[in-house]
Design an enzyme around this catalytic site. Structure first.
Site, short mmCIF file in Angstrom:
data_model
loop_
_atom_site.label_atom_id
_atom_site.label_comp_id
_atom_site.label_asym_id
_atom_site.label_seq_id
_atom_site.Cartn_x
_atom_site.Cartn_y
_atom_site.Cartn_z
N GLY A 44 8.45 2.96 -14.46
CA GLY A 44 9.36 1.71 -14.55
C GLY A 44 8.56 0.41 -14.63
O GLY A 44 8.89 -0.38 -15.28
N ASP A 45 7.69 0.24 -13.34
CA ASP A 45 6.85 -0.78 -13.49
C ASP A 45 5.99 -0.97 -14.61
O ASP A 45 5.73 -2.09 -15.25
CB ASP A 45 5.90 -0.75 -12.44
CG ASP A 45 6.52 -0.95 -11.00
OD1 ASP A 45 7.61 -1.42 -10.87
OD2 ASP A 45 6.22 -0.26 -10.10
N MET B 132 1.06 -1.23 -0.15
CA MET B 132 0.06 -0.16 -0.16
C MET B 132 0.85 1.44 -0.06
O MET B 132 1.82 1.54 0.98
CB MET B 132 -0.67 0.03 1.29
CG MET B 132 -1.83 1.13 1.28
SD MET B 132 -2.99 1.19 -0.38
CE MET B 132 -4.17 -0.10 0.43
N GLY C 154 15.00 7.19 -18.47
CA GLY C 154 14.35 8.32 -18.23
C GLY C 154 13.68 9.18 -19.65
O GLY C 154 13.46 8.52 -20.56
N ALA D 192 2.76 -6.02 -7.86
CA ALA D 192 1.60 -5.70 -7.99
C ALA D 192 1.37 -4.59 -9.14
O ALA D 192 0.23 -4.73 -10.09
CB ALA D 192 0.83 -5.36 -6.86
N ASN D 193 2.01 -3.70 -9.15
CA ASN D 193 1.98 -2.72 -10.15
C ASN D 193 2.27 -3.19 -11.50
O ASN D 193 1.61 -2.90 -12.50
CB ASN D 193 3.03 -1.83 -9.99
CG ASN D 193 2.71 -0.64 -8.94
OD1 ASN D 193 1.49 -0.51 -8.33
ND2 ASN D 193 3.79 0.20 -8.38
N GLY E 252 0.10 8.99 -8.77
CA GLY E 252 0.02 7.64 -8.18
C GLY E 252 0.64 6.85 -9.32
O GLY E 252 0.72 6.77 -10.22
N GLY F 13 14.74 8.05 -22.86
CA GLY F 13 14.09 6.61 -23.53
C GLY F 13 14.82 5.61 -23.11
O GLY F 13 15.13 5.25 -21.76
N THR G 30 6.26 8.18 -10.33
CA THR G 30 5.89 6.96 -9.67
C THR G 30 5.45 5.74 -10.55
O THR G 30 4.25 6.19 -10.87
CB THR G 30 5.15 7.06 -8.30
OG1 THR G 30 5.81 8.18 -7.46
CG2 THR G 30 5.18 5.70 -7.41
#
Length: 303
Positions: free
Chosen positions: A245-246, A12, A215, A42-43, A279, A218, A242
């Site tokens: 990357g996921d 969380m 970043g 999870a992401n 988020g 690219g 945030t």
């Protein structure tokens, strides 16, 4: 429909938005606070599901209120949670995230994530064996990371290692990965090298093919024995980095069957969309959004 298995963390995220980052010892008034489901595992699972993949997650949650919310949220996103353990007397993982000026600072408390075991990975052998790709990160125990790499290799399933948070790994483990997806600092840490060394040299020294994220520049990528190629970034207005990357890793796995250049191109586009909202999951795109961006801005890989 790509079949993806993710082995990783579930958190969380406790997000504080501020006009700037506080100095050490300083108390600063923030602008906004919110709780957002997160964790690299999870992401990546959610991002892959939103891009149309059939996704199963191997992980662990505590028996607290966050655990209930996180489990229900994953199910609502279409993620198979059959192999997500619910641990009695244990807290769910959390990440405290400060966001300011489009950047973030993160402190992670693993809790239940530290108890994701090699036995859970072995129990998921059947679903891993049917997968088109497996994603694993390093917010879980290293023995479980190793078990995932070894099982994927034995079963002939490509494993994408996202080495974050980074630490040095044995070359033998890295050789089991189809691709590693670090940024420059993570790659240097992974190899025990100087972060100031040219990233192309670091990529050539890696025991496995590397897809290097940079970043706003690219990504660079290389198959074994080939020189690195460059994929330009897709320019967007950054709100919160945030989860970028996921999203990148998830898209890379989902589109890997289209070939590495196309998968990296789509991963860069998906990551760009992900930073346009607040988020970790706020901007994770669905297939239609990704297709729309690719149609508007379609930079070709540059040599």
């Amino acid at each position: 429909m790509a079949r993806i298995v993710v082995v990783g963390s579930i958190n969380m995220d406790l997000v504080t938005v501020a006009p700037r980052f506080p100095a050490p010892g300083e108390t600063l008034l923030g602008e906004r606070f919110l709780t957002v489901p997160g964790g690299k595992g999870a992401n990546q699972a959610v991002a892959a599901a939103r891009l149309g993949a059939e996704v199963a997650l191997v992980g662990a949650l505590g028996d607290d209120a966050f655990g209930i919310q996180l489990h229900d949220g994953l199910r609502a996103e279409g993620v198979d949670t059959t192999h997500v353990a619910r641990l009695d007397g244990c807290a769910s993982g959390t990440a405290s995230i400060a966001v300011a000026e489009g950047e973030n600072q993160i402190v992670v408390v693993p809790a239940a994530n530290a108890r994701v075991t090699p036995a859970q990975v072995e129990a998921a052998r059947a679903v891993i064996g049917r997968a088109d790709a497996v994603l694993v990160q390093m917010e879980i125990s290293l023995e479980t990371v190793e078990a995932t790499l070894r099982l994927g290799h034995r079963l002939g399933v490509p494993v994408i290692l996202n080495p974050a948070p980074a630490q040095k790994l044995p070359a033998e483990w890295l050789q089991l990965a189809r691709y590693a997806t670090p940024n420059q600092l993570e790659l240097a840490t992974l190899l025990g090298a100087d972060p100031a060394e040219d990233f192309r040299a670091l990529m050539k020294r890696a025991p496995c093919p590397v897809v290097l994220t940079r970043g706003a520049e690219g990504a660079w990528y290389a198959e074994a024995g080939a020189g690195p190629a460059h994929q330009e970034a897709f320019p967007v207005d950054v709100v919160d980095s945030t989860g970028a990357g996921d999203t990148f890793n998830a898209a890379l796995a989902v589109f890997l069957h289209e070939g590495l250049p196309q998968a990296v191109r789509k991963a860069c586009a998906a990551a760009a969309l992900s930073v346009t909202k607040l988020g970790a999951r706020g901007g994770m795109p669905r297939t239609a959004e990704l297709d729309a961006l690719l149609a508007r801005r379609a930079p070709l890989p540059a040599a």
